[in-house]
Write a protein that holds these residues in place. Structure first.
Motif, mmCIF file in Angstrom:
data_model
loop_
_atom_site.group_PDB
_atom_site.id
_atom_site.type_symbol
_atom_site.label_atom_id
_atom_site.label_comp_id
_atom_site.label_asym_id
_atom_site.label_seq_id
_atom_site.Cartn_x
_atom_site.Cartn_y
_atom_site.Cartn_z
ATOM 1 N N PHE A 1 77.127 -19.703 44.023
ATOM 2 C CA PHE A 1 75.885 -20.385 43.641
ATOM 3 C C PHE A 1 74.933 -20.637 44.808
ATOM 4 N N ALA A 2 75.407 -20.464 46.050
ATOM 5 C CA ALA A 2 74.627 -20.908 47.213
ATOM 6 C C ALA A 2 73.256 -20.236 47.279
ATOM 7 N N ALA A 3 73.196 -18.909 47.027
ATOM 8 C CA ALA A 3 71.920 -18.204 47.175
ATOM 9 C C ALA A 3 70.915 -18.696 46.138
ATOM 10 N N ALA A 4 71.348 -18.814 44.872
ATOM 11 C CA ALA A 4 70.443 -19.277 43.811
ATOM 12 C C ALA A 4 69.983 -20.700 44.095
ATOM 13 N N PHE A 5 70.904 -21.509 44.614
ATOM 14 C CA PHE A 5 70.566 -22.904 44.901
ATOM 15 C C PHE A 5 69.506 -22.964 46.008
ATOM 16 N N ARG A 6 69.730 -22.211 47.086
ATOM 17 C CA ARG A 6 68.775 -22.225 48.210
ATOM 18 C C ARG A 6 67.402 -21.737 47.775
ATOM 19 N N GLU A 7 67.418 -20.649 46.981
ATOM 20 C CA GLU A 7 66.154 -20.074 46.503
ATOM 21 C C GLU A 7 65.380 -21.118 45.690
ATOM 22 N N ALA A 8 66.089 -21.827 44.822
ATOM 23 C CA ALA A 8 65.425 -22.838 43.989
ATOM 24 C C ALA A 8 64.854 -23.965 44.855
ATOM 25 N N MET A 9 65.588 -24.344 45.903
ATOM 26 C CA MET A 9 65.129 -25.434 46.764
ATOM 27 C C MET A 9 63.915 -25.032 47.586
ATOM 28 N N GLU A 10 63.868 -23.723 47.971
ATOM 29 C CA GLU A 10 62.790 -23.276 48.836
ATOM 30 C C GLU A 10 61.532 -22.906 48.044
ATOM 31 N N ALA A 11 61.652 -22.780 46.715
ATOM 32 C CA ALA A 11 60.522 -22.305 45.903
ATOM 33 C C ALA A 11 59.412 -23.350 45.886
#
Ligand code: UTP
Length: 295
Positions: free
Chosen positions: A285-295
């Motif tokens: 889940f780390a990549a999806a989580f980071r992407e969502a946080m950086e969006a």
């Protein structure tokens, strides 16, 4: 040896989310909170069964831990064996249930499972508190064994100005567990001899800044004392009150854990933080989580 998981509370602080879904059934990442707790409860070699204290209004918890051959077959027929295996596993763990007819407090919930402990020490794990790496209970057992089977509770340090939110221990450091040689004071791995507990003390009156986090290894005497424990704060039967009575009769210890080792999922903020921390650390889940946080 048994582990008791009280999970019959009202979940008031998470309403309306917990109106029809028990807070213990809310998913953290891809599985419910209570599954993490059960996995942790069964981790120590000495534990052969865990008893969930549920509520008649929370039938979802027992359903979750029951095999569902129809769903398993359907998933397998569609080639979804990974999911079939996951639900089969949840239905196969050594869990049994007893029921607290109304939420009369944590001490009362623990007492509901007294039939199962047969005069032996037992673990208590709060059903809404998650400890992903499962190392706390074996360390608590190590402390208990080193002190003739004494009770041990897990505690963590809070900032000095937050003591009035918690049950705070009084006592003194007396050693450390093997994984943290030399730990002392509020450091992870330090062991305290506990002489008392104070609920929600004012900042200036707190005997320490160590608060109980929801993991207990209790002597049979605590269960005996619970049997006639009178209602205390909030007119509920408090586990803390029985523990304090036990401290007057027998030795009682605390193991200091890192405050970030466990996660309280019983409030929206705590549940969100738990998901965020575990998602960031999980390769799935780390990549999806980071992407969502950086969006
Ligand atoms: P909490 O105090 O966090 O749960 O108890 P609660 O009472 O559900 O919370 P609020 O205040 O209404 O939001 C810690 C654990 O003890 C269980 C809860 O289900 C939770 O897992 N518990 C609490 C019981 O089993 N019975 C009780 O009477 C109280």
């Amino acid at each position: 040896m048994k582990s008791i998981i009280p999970a019959a509370g009202l979940g008031t602080r998470f309403l309306p989310g917990t109106k029809v879904t028990p807070k213990e059934m809310l998913p953290v990442l891809d599985k419910p909170v209570i599954q993490y707790v059960v996995e942790e409860a069964l981790a120590p070699a000495e534990v052969d069964e865990c008893i969930i204290v549920s509520s008649p209004s929370k039938p979802q918890i027992a359903s979750y831990f029951t095999r569902d051959p129809g769903l398993e077959d359907l998933l397998r027929s569609r080639g979804k064996d990974v999911y079939a295996d996951a639900i089969a596993e949840a239905g196969s763990v050594p869990v049994s249930f007893c029921y607290q007819s109304e939420p009369r407090g944590l001490g009362h919930a623990v007492r509901c499972a007294s039939f199962a402990t047969s005069g032996e020490p037992f673990f208590v794990l709060l059903g809404d508190y998650v400890v992903p790496d499962k190392k706390i209970l074996p360390r608590m057992k190590e402390v208990s064994d080193a002190h003739g089977g004494a009770s041990v509770i897990a505690v963590a340090a809070c900032p000095a100005d937050e003591v009035s939110r918690y049950g705070i221990i009084a006592g003194e450091p007396v050693g450390a567990v093997a994984d943290f040689p030399g730990a002392t004071g509020d450091e992870e791995g330090a062991v305290w001899r506990v002489t008392g507990m104070v609920e929600k003390p004012a900042a200036g009156d707190a005997p320490s800044r160590l608060f109980a986090v929801g993991r207990y290894l209790l002597s049979p005497r605590v269960m005996e004392l619970l049997s006639d424990q009178r209602p205390g704060a909030g007119n509920e039967i408090q586990l803390t009150d029985a523990m304090v009575r036990a401290m007057a009769e027998e030795e009682f210890y605390a193991l200091v854990i890192d405050v970030h080792e466990g996660y309280d999922t019983g409030t929206p903020a705590g549940w969100i933080a738990t998901n965020a921390r575990l998602a960031a650390a999980d390769p799935r889940f780390a990549a999806a989580f980071r992407e969502a946080m950086e969006a």
